[in-house]
Motif scaffolding. Structure first.
Motif, PDB file in Angstrom:
ATOM      1  N   ASP A 587      -0.068  -3.788 110.924  1.00 38.86           N
ATOM      2  CA  ASP A 587       0.068  -2.646 111.834  1.00 38.86           C
ATOM      3  C   ASP A 587       0.570  -3.195 113.161  1.00 38.86           C
ATOM      4  O   ASP A 587      -0.209  -3.685 113.990  1.00 38.86           O
ATOM      5  CB  ASP A 587      -1.280  -1.945 111.989  1.00 38.86           C
ATOM      6  CG  ASP A 587      -1.162  -0.681 112.842  1.00 38.86           C
ATOM      7  OD1 ASP A 587      -0.074  -0.451 113.422  1.00 38.86           O
ATOM      8  OD2 ASP A 587      -2.150   0.073 112.932  1.00 38.86           O
ATOM      9  N   LEU A 588       1.899  -3.168 113.374  1.00 36.59           N
ATOM     10  CA  LEU A 588       2.485  -3.731 114.584  1.00 36.59           C
ATOM     11  C   LEU A 588       2.077  -2.948 115.827  1.00 36.59           C
ATOM     12  O   LEU A 588       2.034  -3.507 116.931  1.00 36.59           O
ATOM     13  CB  LEU A 588       4.012  -3.772 114.465  1.00 36.59           C
ATOM     14  CG  LEU A 588       4.599  -5.087 113.944  1.00 36.59           C
ATOM     15  CD1 LEU A 588       4.178  -5.295 112.500  1.00 36.59           C
ATOM     16  CD2 LEU A 588       6.122  -5.095 114.048  1.00 36.59           C
ATOM     17  N   THR A 589       1.760  -1.660 115.671  1.00 32.94           N
ATOM     18  CA  THR A 589       1.310  -0.871 116.822  1.00 32.94           C
ATOM     19  C   THR A 589       0.001  -1.437 117.362  1.00 32.94           C
ATOM     20  O   THR A 589      -0.161  -1.636 118.574  1.00 32.94           O
ATOM     21  CB  THR A 589       1.139   0.594 116.405  1.00 32.94           C
ATOM     22  OG1 THR A 589       2.401   1.102 115.960  1.00 32.94           O
ATOM     23  CG2 THR A 589       0.651   1.436 117.560  1.00 32.94           C
ATOM     24  N   ARG A 590      -0.956  -1.719 116.446  1.00 34.60           N
ATOM     25  CA  ARG A 590      -2.247  -2.262 116.895  1.00 34.60           C
ATOM     26  C   ARG A 590      -2.075  -3.657 117.488  1.00 34.60           C
ATOM     27  O   ARG A 590      -2.670  -3.970 118.533  1.00 34.60           O
ATOM     28  CB  ARG A 590      -3.209  -2.318 115.708  1.00 34.60           C
ATOM     29  CG  ARG A 590      -4.602  -2.830 116.079  1.00 34.60           C
ATOM     30  CD  ARG A 590      -5.500  -2.886 114.856  1.00 34.60           C
ATOM     31  NE  ARG A 590      -4.957  -3.763 113.843  1.00 34.60           N
ATOM     32  CZ  ARG A 590      -5.042  -5.104 113.884  1.00 34.60           C
ATOM     33  NH1 ARG A 590      -5.638  -5.695 114.913  1.00 34.60           N
ATOM     34  NH2 ARG A 590      -4.535  -5.831 112.924  1.00 34.60           N
ATOM     35  N   LEU A 591      -1.255  -4.514 116.848  1.00 35.10           N
ATOM     36  CA  LEU A 591      -1.040  -5.862 117.381  1.00 35.10           C
ATOM     37  C   LEU A 591      -0.426  -5.814 118.780  1.00 35.10           C
ATOM     38  O   LEU A 591      -0.823  -6.569 119.678  1.00 35.10           O
ATOM     39  CB  LEU A 591      -0.133  -6.653 116.433  1.00 35.10           C
ATOM     40  CG  LEU A 591      -0.725  -7.029 115.067  1.00 35.10           C
ATOM     41  CD1 LEU A 591       0.326  -7.741 114.228  1.00 35.10           C
ATOM     42  CD2 LEU A 591      -1.941  -7.919 115.233  1.00 35.10           C
ATOM     43  N   ALA A 592       0.550  -4.909 118.988  1.00 33.29           N
ATOM     44  CA  ALA A 592       1.187  -4.812 120.301  1.00 33.29           C
ATOM     45  C   ALA A 592       0.193  -4.327 121.348  1.00 33.29           C
ATOM     46  O   ALA A 592       0.182  -4.816 122.495  1.00 33.29           O
ATOM     47  CB  ALA A 592       2.389  -3.875 120.223  1.00 33.29           C
ATOM     48  N   LEU A 616       4.141   1.790 113.663  1.00 31.06           N
ATOM     49  CA  LEU A 616       5.011   0.631 113.437  1.00 31.06           C
ATOM     50  C   LEU A 616       4.357  -0.260 112.383  1.00 31.06           C
ATOM     51  O   LEU A 616       3.292  -0.847 112.625  1.00 31.06           O
ATOM     52  CB  LEU A 616       5.231  -0.146 114.736  1.00 31.06           C
ATOM     53  CG  LEU A 616       5.846   0.629 115.906  1.00 31.06           C
ATOM     54  CD1 LEU A 616       5.995  -0.274 117.119  1.00 31.06           C
ATOM     55  CD2 LEU A 616       7.188   1.223 115.511  1.00 31.06           C
ATOM     56  N   HIS A 617       4.977  -0.373 111.222  1.00 36.80           N
ATOM     57  CA  HIS A 617       4.402  -1.149 110.122  1.00 36.80           C
ATOM     58  C   HIS A 617       5.452  -2.107 109.558  1.00 36.80           C
ATOM     59  O   HIS A 617       6.650  -1.805 109.541  1.00 36.80           O
ATOM     60  CB  HIS A 617       3.905  -0.222 109.005  1.00 36.80           C
ATOM     61  CG  HIS A 617       2.776   0.669 109.435  1.00 36.80           C
ATOM     62  ND1 HIS A 617       1.484   0.239 109.539  1.00 36.80           N
ATOM     63  CD2 HIS A 617       2.773   1.988 109.812  1.00 36.80           C
ATOM     64  CE1 HIS A 617       0.712   1.238 109.943  1.00 36.80           C
ATOM     65  NE2 HIS A 617       1.478   2.320 110.119  1.00 36.80           N
ATOM     66  N   ALA A 618       4.973  -3.243 109.078  1.00 34.86           N
ATOM     67  CA  ALA A 618       5.845  -4.237 108.447  1.00 34.86           C
ATOM     68  C   ALA A 618       4.982  -5.153 107.600  1.00 34.86           C
ATOM     69  O   ALA A 618       3.758  -4.977 107.509  1.00 34.86           O
ATOM     70  CB  ALA A 618       6.629  -5.028 109.496  1.00 34.86           C
ATOM     71  N   ALA A 623      -0.865 -14.110 112.058  1.00 32.00           N
ATOM     72  CA  ALA A 623      -0.915 -15.015 113.208  1.00 32.00           C
ATOM     73  C   ALA A 623       0.474 -15.217 113.805  1.00 32.00           C
ATOM     74  O   ALA A 623       0.655 -15.196 115.031  1.00 32.00           O
ATOM     75  CB  ALA A 623      -1.519 -16.351 112.786  1.00 32.00           C
ATOM     76  N   LEU A 624       1.472 -15.415 112.943  1.00 32.24           N
ATOM     77  CA  LEU A 624       2.821 -15.656 113.452  1.00 32.24           C
ATOM     78  C   LEU A 624       3.396 -14.414 114.128  1.00 32.24           C
ATOM     79  O   LEU A 624       4.047 -14.501 115.171  1.00 32.24           O
ATOM     80  CB  LEU A 624       3.731 -16.103 112.306  1.00 32.24           C
ATOM     81  CG  LEU A 624       3.405 -17.458 111.678  1.00 32.24           C
ATOM     82  CD1 LEU A 624       4.403 -17.776 110.572  1.00 32.24           C
ATOM     83  CD2 LEU A 624       3.421 -18.558 112.721  1.00 32.24           C
ATOM     84  N   VAL A 625       3.182 -13.231 113.538  1.00 29.83           N
ATOM     85  CA  VAL A 625       3.709 -12.012 114.154  1.00 29.83           C
ATOM     86  C   VAL A 625       2.997 -11.723 115.470  1.00 29.83           C
ATOM     87  O   VAL A 625       3.603 -11.232 116.431  1.00 29.83           O
ATOM     88  CB  VAL A 625       3.580 -10.832 113.174  1.00 29.83           C
ATOM     89  CG1 VAL A 625       4.000  -9.530 113.828  1.00 29.83           C
ATOM     90  CG2 VAL A 625       4.448 -11.072 111.937  1.00 29.83           C
ATOM     91  N   LEU A 628       4.671 -13.832 117.908  1.00 32.70           N
ATOM     92  CA  LEU A 628       5.978 -13.245 118.229  1.00 32.70           C
ATOM     93  C   LEU A 628       5.841 -12.151 119.287  1.00 32.70           C
ATOM     94  O   LEU A 628       6.556 -12.123 120.292  1.00 32.70           O
ATOM     95  CB  LEU A 628       6.608 -12.695 116.946  1.00 32.70           C
ATOM     96  CG  LEU A 628       7.972 -12.010 117.019  1.00 32.70           C
ATOM     97  CD1 LEU A 628       8.699 -12.233 115.714  1.00 32.70           C
ATOM     98  CD2 LEU A 628       7.850 -10.519 117.260  1.00 32.70           C
ATOM     99  N   LEU A 629       4.888 -11.217 119.082  1.00 29.88           N
ATOM    100  CA  LEU A 629       4.707 -10.121 120.042  1.00 29.88           C
ATOM    101  C   LEU A 629       4.189 -10.644 121.373  1.00 29.88           C
ATOM    102  O   LEU A 629       4.540 -10.119 122.442  1.00 29.88           O
ATOM    103  CB  LEU A 629       3.746  -9.090 119.451  1.00 29.88           C
ATOM    104  CG  LEU A 629       4.276  -8.317 118.240  1.00 29.88           C
ATOM    105  CD1 LEU A 629       3.199  -7.412 117.676  1.00 29.88           C
ATOM    106  CD2 LEU A 629       5.507  -7.497 118.620  1.00 29.88           C
ATOM    107  N   GLN A 630       3.328 -11.678 121.336  1.00 32.14           N
ATOM    108  CA  GLN A 630       2.847 -12.263 122.587  1.00 32.14           C
ATOM    109  C   GLN A 630       4.014 -12.771 123.434  1.00 32.14           C
ATOM    110  O   GLN A 630       4.061 -12.543 124.651  1.00 32.14           O
ATOM    111  CB  GLN A 630       1.885 -13.416 122.282  1.00 32.14           C
ATOM    112  CG  GLN A 630       0.425 -13.007 122.185  1.00 32.14           C
ATOM    113  CD  GLN A 630      -0.467 -14.231 122.038  1.00 32.14           C
ATOM    114  OE1 GLN A 630      -0.058 -15.251 121.472  1.00 32.14           O
ATOM    115  NE2 GLN A 630      -1.693 -14.131 122.530  1.00 32.14           N
TER     116      GLN A 630
END
Length: 736
Positions: A587-592, A616-618, A623-625, A628-630
């Motif tokens: 869940d890229l939304t939560r990670l962001a 936003l999903h992928a 850890a790597l993604v 990336l967002l960081q």
């Protein structure tokens, strides 16, 4: 009168008219057939004329394509020079000579007078170049023609270094209007261009008419606008071509019948100077019946017209034997038809004659079969239903090292190692009922050598009273089998070598990782020593050191700390490429949002409007993604510092196939578009340390993460207008 009364005059007239009627019909058939032959010959001549014209069109199209391909090969040569300038800021004269020598112009490109480079300079740039060449010991670099101009394009390099080419060094190509037009067009359009026709000197007393090809060379990639291209143009790779040699080399392998002349009509159809014309013996066509055709070629900003002509009479004369043969055959056929019409009354005789011809044809067919079998290089034998040899050819006798008489009557299967296998023989016989049957067998020579044979069985009918069931062909394939075995052994050897090289590469990578950790540890130890002693020196002897000394100590400690940070950043980037990849739905939304929360806690004084699109999903490594967002959101956070109404947007783009697209956009400091390619290289920074801190590792880590997931990452931006980073990751469901 009495005699006349005893004769039936009507029947006599009928008997006399019957043969006359037959002759008239035969004569009419002859006339009709001759008329048909004449019509056919006329149509055949017209078809031949159309065929000649079609061949003429095909030939001219092929010649035009050969010329186009020849020019395309020179474009590749020029772009190779452009690539050399892309890898080196400005190659030295020795590097340029090495590149041109590798092309072997004399052997492969006899029509190319040379390969050179002309820089694009203003007045100050020209002066700087002249001073650099003088300081380098290359003497005075004199530009011709003399005079002060706004822009220059002098010849700096031109290889090979023939006397004629050395004399060209220093000529300002940009001062010539014809060359300048092509150079300016290549510069503004970012495309290879050729000039209008020029006189390129004299060769063995003859004037050399040719053209010059120009390929632009830019600094820092290819600019998007015309003004940016003019500002970043470094110069041109240029190729002077001798048109006479160019056409000769392009058409060397063609058997040409059409005469050719080439004219350059430029952008319109006004004055069309002649680039090339054949010799008088080819260009002498001019009759009214000649074929003529003009083929236009749009080539690198110029329009050429290829004028072709061919002699119709000569082309038809080459085909006249076929037309005459057709006419003769038609006349003969007409005469035969006339003869058939006369022979209709002799039906019985004709039937007997046909029967005789059929018998002769059968005998010839039998003779052809016997000869084909006798003189075949492949062993052949006729077998009866029991598998005994009825007849064999000498090739089969040579294979089994015996005579044809010795083969006749023997069992065919007895010559093979498995010849007594009844199951095999029954399978071969049953397969013959379905058609052709192929198999492989083995036999031993009198010397005891085991050899392999490929057998092909085919059913054949025999003569009445003969028990002939099949024809078998025997081909010795021993060498083929041995070659296949050697090939398999070689494949196994290659597989073993590949496995060995793989193990060696894995071992080398492990040693490289160990080396990296060892170097980082060994580097950090002296850095900590430098930092510790500098701190003690500043604390214990502060009263004995002046302000300048204390400033020096502070700089030493800061440099040591920055070196330690750089080592840590390098280790982090190494871990990104070394860590195992564990794919899972994300869940890229939560990670962001988690990354944004961390940034707000670390910088509570900042006011930044951050918008993260929902849904936003992928698929990827969590850890790597997250790393990336960081880096991407952290970069946007950092470069919006000092920007009023700072905004950051994290959203989705238009993906393709199995890849989902995302972007991180900000309205911060931005960057120049021509430097976008440098952003993802380690330690490449577009802003100084005092303006924005950092190590230049973050975006390099982003690129590694994206590429490990099979995606791509790009950057767009303008100074003062913010930046957008776009990247792709696998879609949900695309990875099992």
């Amino acid at each position: 009168m009495g005699l006349l009364r005893g004769i039936d005059l009507d029947s006599l007239g009928a008997r006399l008219r019957a043969p006359l009627h037959g002759y008239v019909l035969s004569l009419l058939a002859l006339v009709a057939s001759l008329v048909l032959v004449w019509l056919y010959a006329s149509n055949a001549r017209q078809r031949e004329l159309q065929a000649v014209q079609a061949e003429f069109v095909t030939e001219t199209d092929a010649i035009a394509e050969l010329l186009r391909q020849r020019l395309a090969s020179y474009e590749l040569v020029a772009r190779g020079g452009v690539s050399l300038f892309a890898s080196v800021d400005r190659p030295s004269a020795a590097q340029w000579q090495g590149y041109v020598d590798a092309l072997k112009i004399d052997a492969g490109y006899p029509d190319m007078l040379g390969l050179g480079f002309a820089p694009y300079l203003d007045r100050s740039g020209l002066q700087t170049l002249q001073l650099d060449m003088r300081d380098a010991g290359q003497g005075f670099y004199i530009v011709r023609p003399a005079g002060i101009r706004e822009r220059y394009g002098p010849v700096l390099y031109l290889e090979p270094r023939t006397p004629a080419n050395r004399a060209v060094i220093g000529n300002d190509l940009f001062a010539d209007p014809v060359r300048q037009a092509a150079m300016a067009s290549a510069r503004d359009d970012n495309a290879v261009r050729i000039s209008a026709p020029l006189q390129l000197g004299r060769d063995a007393g003859r004037p050399v008419t040719g053209v010059v090809m120009f390929a632009p060379v830019y600094r820092f990639g290819i600019p998007a606008t015309v003004s940016a291209r003019r500002a970043s143009l470094q110069g041109w790779i240029y190729v002077p071509l001798d048109m006479s040699e160019f056409v000769t080399a392009a058409l060397r392998t063609t058997g040409r019948n059409a005469a050719l002349s080439v004219r350059d009509v430029g952008a319109g159809r006004g004055d069309a100077p002649l680039l090339y014309a054949d010799h008088a013996e080819l260009a002498g066509h001019g009759g009214e019946g000649d074929f003529r055709r003009t083929v236009p070629l749009e080539l690198y900003g110029r329009r050429w017209e290829l004028d072709f002509s061919a002699d119709t009479g000569a082309a038809l004369a080459a085909r006249m034997p076929e037309l005459r043969t057709t006419l003769v055959v038609g006349i003969i056929a007409s005469l035969l038809l006339f003869g058939v019409a006369l022979a209709l009354a002799r039906t019985e005789s004709l039937a007997e004659r046909k029967a005789s011809l059929l018998a002769e044809s059968y005998q010839r067919s039998e003779l052809r079969f016997r000869n084909a079998m006798r003189f075949s290089a492949i062993g052949q034998a006729l077998l009866d239903r029991k598998g005994a040899i009825v007849d064999a050819n000498p090739a089969l006798a040579a294979i089994f090292d015996t005579t044809t008489d010795g083969l006749v009557g023997s069992m065919f299967g007895a010559y093979f190692v498995d010849g007594q296998d009844e199951i095999r023989r029954s399978r071969e016989v049953s397969a013959l009922t379905e058609g052709v049957f192929r198999t492989t067998r083995q036999w031993r020579t009198p010397a005891g050598e085991l050899r392999h044979a490929h057998l092909t069985y085919a059913p054949v009918p025999g003569e009445i009273g003969q028990d002939v069931a099949s024809l078998v062909q025997v081909e010795d394939i021993t060498e083929r089998v041995l070659a296949h075995a050697r090939e398999q052994a070689l494949n196994r050897t290659l597989e073993a070598r590949v496995a060995l090289r793989t193990r060696e590469l894995t071992h080398a990578n492990q040693e490289l990782e160990s080396f990296a950790y060892s170097v980082s540890h060994d580097l950090r130890a002296p850095l900590r020593t430098i930092e510790g002693f500098s701190r003690l020196l500043g604390e214990r002897y502060a009263d004995k050191v002046d302000d300048t000394g204390r400033d020096y100590l502070a700089r030493v400690r800061n440099a040591a700390g920055r070196m330690d940070d750089l080592i840590e950043a390098l280790l982090k980037m190494s871990r990104v490429g070394r860590s195992p990849l564990t794919l899972a739905p994300l869940d890229l939304t939560r990670l962001a949002l988690d990354v944004v929360a961390e940034l707000r806690m670390a910088h509570p004084q900042r006011e930044v409007a951050v918008e993260v699109e929902p849904g936003l999903h992928a698929v990827g490594d969590a850890a790597l993604v997250h790393n990336l967002l960081q880096n991407l959101i952290g970069n946007a956070w950092k470069f919006t510092d000092g920007t009023p109404d700072a905004r950051i947007l994290v959203g989705a783009g238009e993906g393709s196939g199995e890849q989902a697209a995302f972007h991180v956009t900000d309205n911060g400091a931005g960057f120049a578009p021509e430097y976008a390619g440098k952003l993802f290289r380690p330690f490449q920074r577009l802003h100084n340390q005092e303006q924005f801190d950092g190590h230049g590792i973050g975006l390099a880590s982003v690129k590694r993460v994206v590429e490990r997931h099979g995606g791509t990452v790009t950057a767009e931006g303008r100074p003062g207008e913010g930046a957008t980073f776009r990247f792709t990751l696998p879609r949900e469901g695309a990875v099992d």
